[in-house]
Write an enzyme that holds these catalytic residues in place. Structure first.
Site, PDB file in Angstrom:
ATOM      1  CG  ASP A 125      -1.879  -1.150   1.252  1.00 36.33           C
ATOM      2  OD1 ASP A 125      -2.009  -1.839   0.229  1.00 36.33           O
ATOM      3  OD2 ASP A 125      -2.514  -1.359   2.301  1.00 36.33           O
ATOM      4  CG  ASP A 135     -12.072  -4.106  -0.191  1.00 37.55           C
ATOM      5  OD1 ASP A 135     -12.041  -5.253  -0.664  1.00 37.55           O
ATOM      6  OD2 ASP A 135     -11.295  -3.201  -0.537  1.00 37.55           O
TER       7      ASP A 135
END
Length: 243
Positions: free
Chosen positions: A8, A130
């Site tokens: 990330d 998600d």
């Protein structure tokens, strides 16, 4: 089951969040390209690469770095973050990314995502649903996990599957970055509901036993961030555990 290490990005650095909270970002010292190359040498099936700033506000900040990683890392790259249009997909595919992940559009406008599947092909796109639990029901979080969508998870899975979806990434947000173990019940239910999909599980993976348990749910891949970055186990150990 395949292993996809996750990187990330914020400010050009590799970071990890806890439960999707940007205020909890922890930065790692190694350069993202160096980390990606290490994962490639260790035999990763692909790299899951996320521009967290783009995911939050829709403005891609790491185009040059993403292109560099896709070109030099030595493994397929699955890009996520800020994908809001067909032009975004075209741009990231043009940098050399193998697949592009769209979350907010998949969760907010499944018809639009279905049209993208027809245009780019199911092999090049990943729907990211998600999820958080809301009143006992899973719902996708949108815009970098900053707001909750209105469509229930199971409705979206049904609609996207009917449109030709092949790759589904589902992160249990409340487990993400916690090393608290994956939501095995969620993944068992997803595999039962859509056995034709290649489901990628993410969130909470902390031990090699977690990986074995995920494998036994029938998911196609596990996306692992914090456990690998913190050295809880190695990629070689993870691959061995699921063979």
């Amino acid at each position: 089951m395949k292993i996809y290490p996750a990187l990330d990005l914020i400010g050009g650095r590799a970071v990890r969040l806890t439960r999707g909270d940007y205020a909890t970002a922890v930065e790692y010292p190694a350069a993202p390209l160096e980390l990606a190359q290490r994962y490639a040498k260790a035999g990763a099936a692909a790299l899951h690469l996320v521009d967290l700033e783009a995911a939050r506000d829709g403005c891609a900040r790491h185009g040059t770095l993403v292109a560099q990683i896709a070109d030099q890392a030595g493994l397929p790259v699955q890009y996520a973050g800020g994908v809001r249009s067909a032009a975004d997909i075209e741009r990231h595919l043009a940098t050399g990314c193998e697949r592009v992940v769209a979350g907010s559009i998949a969760g907010r406008k499944p018809t639009t995502f279905g049209a993208w599947l027809g245009r780019f092909g199911p092999a090049r796109l990943v729907a990211a649903l998600d999820v958080r639990q809301d009143g006992g029901e899973y719902r996708p979080a949108l815009d970098g996990w900053t707001r909750l969508g209105t469509w229930p998870l199971w409705t979206l899975v049904e609609r996207l599957s009917a449109a030709g979806l092949k790759h589904l990434l589902c992160t249990a947000i409340e487990r993400d970055g916690t090393l608290g173990g994956p939501d095995l019940g969620l993944y068992r239910a997803l595999v039962r509901a859509a056995p034709q999909l290649e489901i990628q599980a993410s969130g909470g993976i902390a031990t090699l036993d977690d990986l074995k348990a995920l494998r036994d749910t029938g998911v196609a891949a596990a996306v692992i961030g914090k456990a690998l970055l913190d050295g809880v186990f190695t990629l070689a150990e993870a691959r061995q555990a699921v063979t």
